[in-house]
Scaffold this motif. Structure first.
Motif, PDB file in Angstrom:
ATOM      1  N   CYS A 148      -4.105  -4.404  -0.079  1.00  0.00           N
ATOM      2  CA  CYS A 148      -3.715  -2.903  -0.080  1.00  0.00           C
ATOM      3  C   CYS A 148      -2.934  -2.792  -1.274  1.00  0.00           C
ATOM      4  O   CYS A 148      -1.935  -3.541  -1.531  1.00  0.00           O
ATOM      5  N   ASP A 194      -0.335  -0.703  -1.607  1.00  0.00           N
ATOM      6  CA  ASP A 194       0.977  -0.463  -1.276  1.00  0.00           C
ATOM      7  C   ASP A 194       1.839  -1.563  -0.735  1.00  0.00           C
ATOM      8  O   ASP A 194       3.050  -1.821  -1.018  1.00  0.00           O
ATOM      9  N   CYS A 195       1.157  -2.502  -0.045  1.00  0.00           N
ATOM     10  CA  CYS A 195       2.043  -3.480   0.544  1.00  0.00           C
ATOM     11  C   CYS A 195       1.534  -4.827   0.217  1.00  0.00           C
ATOM     12  O   CYS A 195       2.234  -6.047   0.851  1.00  0.00           O
ATOM     13  N   CYS A 226      -5.001   0.275   5.789  1.00  0.00           N
ATOM     14  CA  CYS A 226      -3.661  -0.266   6.241  1.00  0.00           C
ATOM     15  C   CYS A 226      -2.923   0.221   7.085  1.00  0.00           C
ATOM     16  O   CYS A 226      -2.938   1.412   6.949  1.00  0.00           O
ATOM     17  N   CYS A 246       0.061   0.171   6.995  1.00  0.00           N
ATOM     18  CA  CYS A 246       1.164   0.880   6.144  1.00  0.00           C
ATOM     19  C   CYS A 246       0.896   2.283   5.842  1.00  0.00           C
ATOM     20  O   CYS A 246       1.888   3.043   5.491  1.00  0.00           O
TER      21      CYS A 246
HETATM   22 ZN   LIG Z   1      -0.556  -1.602   3.395  1.00  0.00          ZN
END
Ligand SMILES: [Zn+2]
Length: 276
Positions: A32, A34-35, A66, A68
């Motif tokens: 991912c 982002d995370c 994801c 998130c």
């Molecule tokens: Zn994520």
């Protein structure tokens, strides 16, 4: 090594490398952005990919979004397909570029034949080469339109193109003339289009009539005039006289392919007559 051997080896090599790279891309795409968590694989879809060195069936993974992602306002979307990003139109950019380039340099049928002769790519046909060239040229136009207008573009815009075709029409016996030469055509500028038709023997000066039509589309005696017609020299000559100078003559492929079609049909008829 014979050409056929080389094509077979290239195809097998491409298959191995392609499957390996797809696996690598699929694994990398699971992270991912982002995370940094590893996202789950939703499922695999069977996809056909076209490359210069063959058409291959591959297993394309779809990746779950994801958790998130849910923090944003959007509703959680469907699974992601990383391969769609790397293979727009389910083919490699190199194959698309070569189809477009050969399609621009040769007739579409000839471009397809050249590709198939030298490469282990999937069967090529004139229509797929034509469609590819159309798509690539539209993409080039779209990307160029976002750029500021350069002087050469304005020059190009004022150029005129004359499309011409002619025919001999036999006269009825009671007329004194044996035939009429009919010329029909279309003049195109960047934003306007005008169609015309004339009988060579009926008008006093076919060239001056054509000159009037050119002027109506904004021709100012300086712009380049491009003529697209068959191999009959009288047609570009008519435009040469009208503009009083040089023109750029382009032979149109349609007329050439029609001639070849006649030959092909005649040969096919002879063969079927012989076997029947
Ligand atoms: Zn994520």
């Amino acid at each position: 090594m014979l050409l056929e051997d080389a094509k077979t080896i290239l195809g097998q090599l491409q298959n191995a490398i392609l499957l390996d790279q797809i696996e690598e891309v699929s694994e990398a795409s699971r992270i991912c952005p982002d995370c940094d968590e590893v996202r789950a694989i939703h499922d695999y879809r069977s996809r056909v990919l076209d490359t210069l060195f063959g058409r291959f069936q591959v297993k394309a993974p779809r990746i779950r979004r994801c958790a998130c992602d849910a923090k944003s306002d959007d509703v959680l979307g469907g699974p992601l397909s990383p391969l769609a990003h790397f293979f727009p139109d389910r083919s490699t950019p190199e194959l698309q570029r070569l189809q477009a380039e050969l399609g621009a340099r040769h007739s579409f049928r000839e471009a397809a034949r050249i590709l198939e002769t030298f490469l282990p790519c999937a069967k090529q046909v004139n229509t797929s080469v034509r469609n590819r060239l159309g798509k690539v040229s539209r993409e080039i136009c779209d990307s160029e339109q976002t750029e500021p207008v350069v002087p050469s573009a304005t020059e190009e815009a004022s150029a005129l193109t004359v499309f011409l075709d002619g025919a001999h029409i036999r006269c009825r016996p009671e007329y004194q003339k044996r035939h009429l030469d009919v010329v029909v055509g279309k003049i195109e500028s960047h934003d306007k289009c005008r169609r015309f038709g004339l009988v060579q023997q009926a008008v006093l000066s076919p060239a001056s009539q054509l000159r009037q039509d050119l002027r109506a589309l904004g021709w100012d005696h300086k712009q380049t005039v491009t003529v697209i017609s068959d191999g009959e020299p009288a047609l570009p000559n008519l435009v040469r006289v009208a503009v009083g100078g040089k023109v750029r003559h382009i032979l149109d492929w349609w007329h050439i392919s029609m001639r070849i079609q006649h030959v092909e049909n005649a040969v096919a008829a002879r063969i079927s007559a012989g076997s029947g």
